[in-house]
Scaffold this motif. Structure first.
Motif, PDB file in Angstrom:
ATOM      1  N   LYS A  37      -1.857  -0.104  -0.352  1.00  0.00           N
ATOM      2  CA  LYS A  37      -0.742  -0.855  -0.147  1.00  0.00           C
ATOM      3  C   LYS A  37       0.213  -1.004  -1.247  1.00  0.00           C
ATOM      4  O   LYS A  37       1.415  -0.701  -0.975  1.00  0.00           O
ATOM      5  CB  LYS A  37      -1.175  -2.408   0.346  1.00  0.00           C
ATOM      6  N   GLN A  38      -0.134  -1.506  -2.499  1.00  0.00           N
ATOM      7  CA  GLN A  38       0.819  -1.514  -3.784  1.00  0.00           C
ATOM      8  C   GLN A  38       1.545  -0.352  -3.686  1.00  0.00           C
ATOM      9  O   GLN A  38       2.998  -0.275  -3.921  1.00  0.00           O
ATOM     10  CB  GLN A  38       0.144  -2.054  -4.729  1.00  0.00           C
ATOM     11  N   LYS A  39       0.953   0.773  -3.715  1.00  0.00           N
ATOM     12  CA  LYS A  39       1.432   2.158  -3.966  1.00  0.00           C
ATOM     13  C   LYS A  39       2.592   2.557  -2.746  1.00  0.00           C
ATOM     14  O   LYS A  39       3.749   2.694  -3.309  1.00  0.00           O
ATOM     15  CB  LYS A  39       0.664   3.108  -3.906  1.00  0.00           C
ATOM     16  N   LEU A  40       2.295   2.108  -1.506  1.00  0.00           N
ATOM     17  CA  LEU A  40       3.188   2.333  -0.409  1.00  0.00           C
ATOM     18  C   LEU A  40       4.274   1.519  -0.760  1.00  0.00           C
ATOM     19  O   LEU A  40       5.395   1.833  -0.291  1.00  0.00           O
ATOM     20  CB  LEU A  40       2.383   2.244   0.852  1.00  0.00           C
ATOM     21  N   TYR A  41       4.384   0.407  -1.062  1.00  0.00           N
ATOM     22  CA  TYR A  41       5.267  -0.660  -1.076  1.00  0.00           C
ATOM     23  C   TYR A  41       6.204  -0.066  -2.262  1.00  0.00           C
ATOM     24  O   TYR A  41       7.481  -0.229  -2.297  1.00  0.00           O
ATOM     25  CB  TYR A  41       5.007  -2.133  -1.335  1.00  0.00           C
ATOM     26  N   SER A  42       5.699   0.261  -3.133  1.00  0.00           N
ATOM     27  CA  SER A  42       6.398   0.871  -4.398  1.00  0.00           C
ATOM     28  C   SER A  42       7.351   1.967  -3.921  1.00  0.00           C
ATOM     29  O   SER A  42       8.113   2.450  -4.645  1.00  0.00           O
ATOM     30  CB  SER A  42       5.498   1.134  -5.598  1.00  0.00           C
ATOM     31  N   LEU A  43       6.681   2.734  -3.038  1.00  0.00           N
ATOM     32  CA  LEU A  43       7.614   3.751  -2.643  1.00  0.00           C
ATOM     33  C   LEU A  43       8.619   3.485  -1.386  1.00  0.00           C
ATOM     34  O   LEU A  43       9.485   4.185  -0.924  1.00  0.00           O
ATOM     35  CB  LEU A  43       6.927   4.947  -1.748  1.00  0.00           C
ATOM     36  N   GLY A  44       8.862   1.868  -1.210  1.00  0.00           N
ATOM     37  CA  GLY A  44       9.772   1.595  -0.476  1.00  0.00           C
ATOM     38  C   GLY A  44       9.624   1.566   0.754  1.00  0.00           C
ATOM     39  O   GLY A  44      10.577   1.294   1.845  1.00  0.00           O
ATOM     40  N   LEU A  45       8.420   1.693   1.563  1.00  0.00           N
ATOM     41  CA  LEU A  45       8.102   1.554   2.797  1.00  0.00           C
ATOM     42  C   LEU A  45       7.906   0.076   3.226  1.00  0.00           C
ATOM     43  O   LEU A  45       7.779  -0.896   2.635  1.00  0.00           O
ATOM     44  CB  LEU A  45       6.790   2.210   3.062  1.00  0.00           C
ATOM     45  N   PHE A  46       8.117  -0.033   4.427  1.00  0.00           N
ATOM     46  CA  PHE A  46       8.170  -1.232   5.135  1.00  0.00           C
ATOM     47  C   PHE A  46       6.441  -1.375   5.634  1.00  0.00           C
ATOM     48  O   PHE A  46       5.844  -0.786   5.903  1.00  0.00           O
ATOM     49  CB  PHE A  46       9.118  -1.406   6.391  1.00  0.00           C
ATOM     50  N   LYS A  47       6.363  -3.019   5.890  1.00  0.00           N
ATOM     51  CA  LYS A  47       5.073  -3.246   6.402  1.00  0.00           C
ATOM     52  C   LYS A  47       4.408  -2.431   7.635  1.00  0.00           C
ATOM     53  O   LYS A  47       3.314  -2.314   7.456  1.00  0.00           O
ATOM     54  CB  LYS A  47       4.956  -4.881   6.888  1.00  0.00           C
ATOM     55  N   LYS A  48       5.305  -2.370   8.790  1.00  0.00           N
ATOM     56  CA  LYS A  48       4.863  -1.614   9.770  1.00  0.00           C
ATOM     57  C   LYS A  48       4.372  -0.197   9.285  1.00  0.00           C
ATOM     58  O   LYS A  48       3.110   0.385   9.813  1.00  0.00           O
ATOM     59  CB  LYS A  48       5.737  -1.455  10.823  1.00  0.00           C
ATOM     60  N   GLU A  49       5.049   0.373   8.496  1.00  0.00           N
ATOM     61  CA  GLU A  49       4.826   1.775   8.324  1.00  0.00           C
ATOM     62  C   GLU A  49       3.577   1.843   7.290  1.00  0.00           C
ATOM     63  O   GLU A  49       2.562   2.735   7.241  1.00  0.00           O
ATOM     64  CB  GLU A  49       6.067   2.360   7.527  1.00  0.00           C
ATOM     65  N   VAL A  50       3.468   0.963   6.309  1.00  0.00           N
ATOM     66  CA  VAL A  50       2.372   0.795   5.382  1.00  0.00           C
ATOM     67  C   VAL A  50       0.997   0.648   6.378  1.00  0.00           C
ATOM     68  O   VAL A  50      -0.094   1.462   6.042  1.00  0.00           O
ATOM     69  CB  VAL A  50       2.463  -0.548   4.661  1.00  0.00           C
ATOM     70  N   ASP A  51       0.977  -0.432   7.211  1.00  0.00           N
ATOM     71  CA  ASP A  51      -0.132  -0.472   8.166  1.00  0.00           C
ATOM     72  C   ASP A  51      -0.711   0.809   8.704  1.00  0.00           C
ATOM     73  O   ASP A  51      -1.828   1.176   8.923  1.00  0.00           O
ATOM     74  CB  ASP A  51       0.101  -1.698   9.075  1.00  0.00           C
ATOM     75  N   GLU A  52       0.500   1.617   9.322  1.00  0.00           N
ATOM     76  CA  GLU A  52       0.191   2.999  10.071  1.00  0.00           C
ATOM     77  C   GLU A  52      -0.408   3.893   9.280  1.00  0.00           C
ATOM     78  O   GLU A  52      -1.206   4.845   9.498  1.00  0.00           O
ATOM     79  CB  GLU A  52       1.522   3.475  10.686  1.00  0.00           C
TER      80      GLU A  52
END
Length: 171
Positions: A37-52
């Protein structure tokens, strides 16, 4: 130059590119859900995209909390010489479920764990050889082992070597 209508600003990765990066990230080494999750958020993705994306990684078996917990516990015990208390604490910090933590701790080989504890305890005892006050020496030794994550029960199993007390047999 970005195309008009694109919602991806500079520094933000598309979900497709992020998925490929995460497959490599998880394929290289077991990862916890919180690390991903931390890596995905660091790539600039939003919560919905991260969860998917996390759901897809789980479905495709790139991400497995139980497998991560077992490997984490095994590695920290064997390589770092950590005790079960410290391993449990670190897994909780990573957001691992209690079920997976218990399973990971049960997966540790008890005889290897005991041998590792004895090796660490003996090494620390020898390192404290210059300490003349036996009470201070025992306290430093216990504190070190507690800090490494060994519980009181296993610490009690270690027997202190007999101290060479000069003049103890003298009248």
């Amino acid at each position: 130059m970005s195309s008009s209508g694109s919602s991806y600003s500079q520094g933000r990765t598309s979900p497709e590119k992020a998925l490929q990066k995460l497959k490599h990230f998880c394929g290289y080494q077991e990862r916890s859900h919180s690390d991903v999750k931390q890596k995905l958020y660091s790539l600039g993705l939003f919560k919905k995209e991260v969860d998917e994306l996390i759901s897809r990684l789980i479905e495709e078996d790139y991400l497995n909390e139980e497998r991560f917990a077992i490997q984490f516990a095994s590695g920290k015990s064997r390589i770092k010489g950590w005790g079960k208390v410290k391993i449990r604490y670190e897994l909780k910090q990573k957001g691992i479920s209690e079920f997976c933590i218990v399973k990971a701790l049960k997966s540790l080989n008890e005889s290897e764990y005991a041998v590792s504890f004895k090796r660490i305890a003996d090494k620390k005892w020898l390192a404290l050889q210059s300490e003349k006050n036996i009470f201070v020496k025992k306290n430093k030794w216990r504190q070190f082992l507690l800090q490494r994550g060994f519980d009181h029960e296993i610490i009690k199993t270690w027997s202190f070597p007999k101290e060479n007390e000069a003049g103890s047999a003298a009248d």
